[in-house]
Enzyme design. Sequence first.
Site, short mmCIF file in Angstrom:
data_model
loop_
_atom_site.label_atom_id
_atom_site.label_comp_id
_atom_site.label_asym_id
_atom_site.label_seq_id
_atom_site.Cartn_x
_atom_site.Cartn_y
_atom_site.Cartn_z
N ARG A 1 13.69 -5.52 -0.36
CA ARG A 1 14.45 -4.88 -1.49
C ARG A 1 13.60 -4.07 -2.24
O ARG A 1 13.95 -2.88 -2.48
CB ARG A 1 15.01 -6.08 -2.46
CG ARG A 1 16.20 -6.59 -2.00
CD ARG A 1 16.90 -7.38 -3.30
NE ARG A 1 16.08 -8.22 -3.84
CZ ARG A 1 15.97 -9.39 -3.79
NH1 ARG A 1 16.58 -10.02 -2.85
NH2 ARG A 1 15.05 -10.17 -4.38
N GLU B 1 -4.87 2.46 -4.21
CA GLU B 1 -3.39 2.19 -3.97
C GLU B 1 -2.88 0.88 -3.68
O GLU B 1 -1.66 0.95 -3.23
CB GLU B 1 -2.92 3.39 -3.32
CG GLU B 1 -2.95 3.52 -1.67
CD GLU B 1 -4.51 3.75 -1.29
OE1 GLU B 1 -4.57 3.93 -0.23
OE2 GLU B 1 -5.40 3.69 -2.20
N ASP C 1 0.83 -1.25 -0.09
CA ASP C 1 -0.04 0.21 -0.26
C ASP C 1 0.76 1.18 0.10
O ASP C 1 1.82 1.35 0.74
CB ASP C 1 -0.86 -0.16 1.30
CG ASP C 1 -1.97 1.10 1.09
OD1 ASP C 1 -2.87 0.75 0.95
OD2 ASP C 1 -1.74 2.24 1.46
N ASN D 1 -2.56 12.75 -3.83
CA ASN D 1 -3.66 13.12 -4.61
C ASN D 1 -4.12 14.24 -4.57
O ASN D 1 -4.30 15.38 -5.40
CB ASN D 1 -4.72 12.04 -4.57
CG ASN D 1 -4.72 10.88 -5.44
OD1 ASN D 1 -3.91 10.90 -6.63
ND2 ASN D 1 -5.18 9.79 -5.25
N ASP E 1 -1.64 8.95 -10.25
CA ASP E 1 -1.45 7.85 -11.40
C ASP E 1 -0.06 7.52 -11.81
O ASP E 1 0.17 6.22 -11.79
CB ASP E 1 -2.50 8.22 -12.78
CG ASP E 1 -3.94 8.18 -12.23
OD1 ASP E 1 -4.25 7.82 -11.34
OD2 ASP E 1 -4.50 8.88 -13.14
N HIS F 1 -4.67 14.13 -9.22
CA HIS F 1 -4.68 12.78 -9.46
C HIS F 1 -3.98 12.15 -10.69
O HIS F 1 -3.56 11.25 -10.73
CB HIS F 1 -6.27 12.44 -9.88
CG HIS F 1 -7.36 12.51 -9.01
ND1 HIS F 1 -7.51 11.41 -7.77
CD2 HIS F 1 -8.01 13.57 -8.27
CE1 HIS F 1 -8.13 12.01 -6.89
NE2 HIS F 1 -8.67 13.07 -7.08
#
Length: 373
Positions: free
Chosen positions: A300, A280, A237, A245, A254, A250
């Site tokens: 990593r 997300e 997440d 945003n 994206d 937005h």
Amino acid sequence: MDESVYDKNRELQRKLDHFIKQARANEKKQELYETFGFEIIGASTPKQLRDLLLSQSIVRFQLLDMVLCLVDHHKDADRLFFEHDEEARLGCANKLLILDVNNDAEIIQSFIVNPMLGTEALQKYHWMINGLKSSNQVKSAAFLPLLRSNQVIGAMMLLSQDPHRYQKGIGTFFLQKLSAMTAVAIENCLNQQRIKEISYQDALTQTYNRRYFDLRLKDEIARCIRWNDDLICMFLDVDHFKKINDSHGHQTGDSVLRHMVNLIKEQVRSCDIVARYGGEEFVVALPSTALHAAHEIAERLRKAICSSAIILYDKQLNISVSIGMASLRDLPVVLQQDADFICTTLLERADKALYEAKEGGRNQVVVYTNPIL
């Protein structure tokens, strides 16, 4: 009756019997080729088509072996035929050859547009069978080009131990028919799969969507249980994505998601499943992977995302992710549960671990652990 007339009649009868026998053999051969041709054209998945061409054809036509060579005009043939199935890829090693349009241009140009039979085919296209264990047993071969819209899309090599099986000019009609039907089958099947995959893709990030992930996860879990392998489910997440945003718009959000997907794909294997699960949030399934190895991959990835800034309008934007993980082997009595239960439980555990990572300060990896009773 004159003896010479009798002998002539007997010779004519022998010839007639021979022609009738040959005609019946040709009828059976034509029926065999047509039946097989309709089967491959009706193949609904590349996997089914692969089995028909590389396995069933050997049995049906009593071959020693066969090799299918494809020109990868769309750069997706390997993925479509194997769908991240490493076992199948190993099983088809040296039997399904995939040529790159640029790197293998010289080889592709060597393909003729008409069938070539006998030792001539072996001499000209011997490179097609060099990797086969049975290559030393091959005595005759049929090279069949695969053509669609006057473009070479590949070739087949049918191989036999019988030195008289494939001879120049004999049986060419049946083989041309088979090659034409095979070319149609390959083009149709791969195009159908491409269309199907569009419905499985997330339009924004060009990764898989939740629907596809749920389907694949069941298959991978079943396979891992069968082979006594582990499978790790990983939820990711983007930290503070709403602020990104709200502050940058937005379109920037994206760009962040697309950037993160690229970094995820760099860190995982081709057989791993990466999907956008919603907003997300992304999910990754790592089949046949031990927990400690998956943890290293997750660390990593977390570090790569932290250290890779996004440049937008001459400004630098740094992001971080929280990651939650759960292991298939940690599920109790896993073999006694159905696939739906396993999938649901595994995802729930990974999601709980993700929640812990975010509650614990974000930008970290947390592995789900069973609560102490």
